[in-house]
Design a protein around this motif. Structure first.
Motif, PDB file in Angstrom:
ATOM      1  N   VAL A  78       0.847  -1.177   0.000  1.00  0.00           N
ATOM      2  CA  VAL A  78       0.000   0.000   0.000  1.00  0.00           C
ATOM      3  C   VAL A  78       0.886   1.231   0.000  1.00  0.00           C
ATOM      4  CG1 VAL A  78      -1.782   1.286   1.204  1.00  0.00           C
ATOM      5  CG2 VAL A  78      -1.793  -1.213   1.273  1.00  0.00           C
ATOM      6  N   SER A 136       0.853   5.196   0.384  1.00  0.00           N
ATOM      7  CA  SER A 136       0.039   6.320   0.850  1.00  0.00           C
ATOM      8  C   SER A 136       0.797   7.628   0.668  1.00  0.00           C
ATOM      9  CB  SER A 136      -0.340   6.132   2.322  1.00  0.00           C
ATOM     10  OG  SER A 136       0.834   6.029   3.111  1.00  0.00           O
ATOM     11  N   LYS A 179      -7.032   2.201  -4.346  1.00  0.00           N
ATOM     12  CA  LYS A 179      -6.100   3.285  -4.620  1.00  0.00           C
ATOM     13  C   LYS A 179      -4.663   2.996  -4.188  1.00  0.00           C
ATOM     14  CE  LYS A 179      -5.290   8.152  -3.511  1.00  0.00           C
ATOM     15  NZ  LYS A 179      -4.899   8.522  -4.872  1.00  0.00           N
ATOM     16  N   ASN A 180      -3.773   2.949  -5.193  1.00  0.00           N
ATOM     17  CA  ASN A 180      -2.331   2.816  -4.974  1.00  0.00           C
ATOM     18  C   ASN A 180      -1.978   1.614  -4.104  1.00  0.00           C
ATOM     19  OD1 ASN A 180      -2.067   5.019  -6.601  1.00  0.00           O
ATOM     20  ND2 ASN A 180      -1.880   6.474  -4.920  1.00  0.00           N
ATOM     21  N   THR A 181      -2.641   0.512  -4.375  1.00  0.00           N
ATOM     22  CA  THR A 181      -2.333  -0.771  -3.762  1.00  0.00           C
ATOM     23  C   THR A 181      -2.018  -1.771  -4.867  1.00  0.00           C
ATOM     24  OG1 THR A 181      -3.818  -0.371  -1.886  1.00  0.00           O
ATOM     25  CG2 THR A 181      -3.200  -2.659  -2.337  1.00  0.00           C
TER      26      THR A 181
END
Length: 126
Positions: free
Chosen positions: A23, A25, A75-77
């Protein structure tokens, strides 16, 4: 602040499977380049699989084609499904992310400015 957190490493016998997760972030982009790289003792770090997180573009090292699958999550994983693991897959696996680039191939210069996770160890016993 950008942060990458990996999970899912461990020990498995040859022929087994593992799934890695990462993940990322702190990015404001809806899609970014993300990928998995690995390094074993005495060897240089090598690219394993990379993806643009819209899921359209994926890239694989020849050594893992047909066995590993990289896929996007929320999202963005990203995930790395590793099947038919071999002893030579034993390594520390690192997640990386690059924002602002569409060039996500394994050899892209974009990775020079990547952010990296702390790594997760994968051990495959023969």
């Amino acid at each position: 602040q950008v942060q990458l957190v990996e999970s899912g490493g461990g020990s498995v016998q040859a022929g087994g499977s593992l799934r890695l997760s990462c993940v990322a972030s702190g990015y404001s982009y809806s899609s970014i380049c993300m990928g998995w790289f690995r390094q074993s003792p005495g060897k240089e770090r090598e690219g394993v699989a990379t993806i643009y997180t819209d899921g359209i573009s994926t890239y694989y090292a020849d050594s893992v084609k047909g066995r590993f699958t990289i896929s996007p999550g929320n999202k963005n994983t990203v995930y790395l499904q590793m099947n038919s693991l071999k002893h030579e897959d034993t390594a520390m696996y690192y997640c990386a992310a690059v924002a602002g680039s569409l060039f996500c191939s394994l050899t892209s210069r974009s990775w020079r400015s990547a952010r990296w996770g702390q790594g997760t160890q994968v051990n495959v016993s023969s």
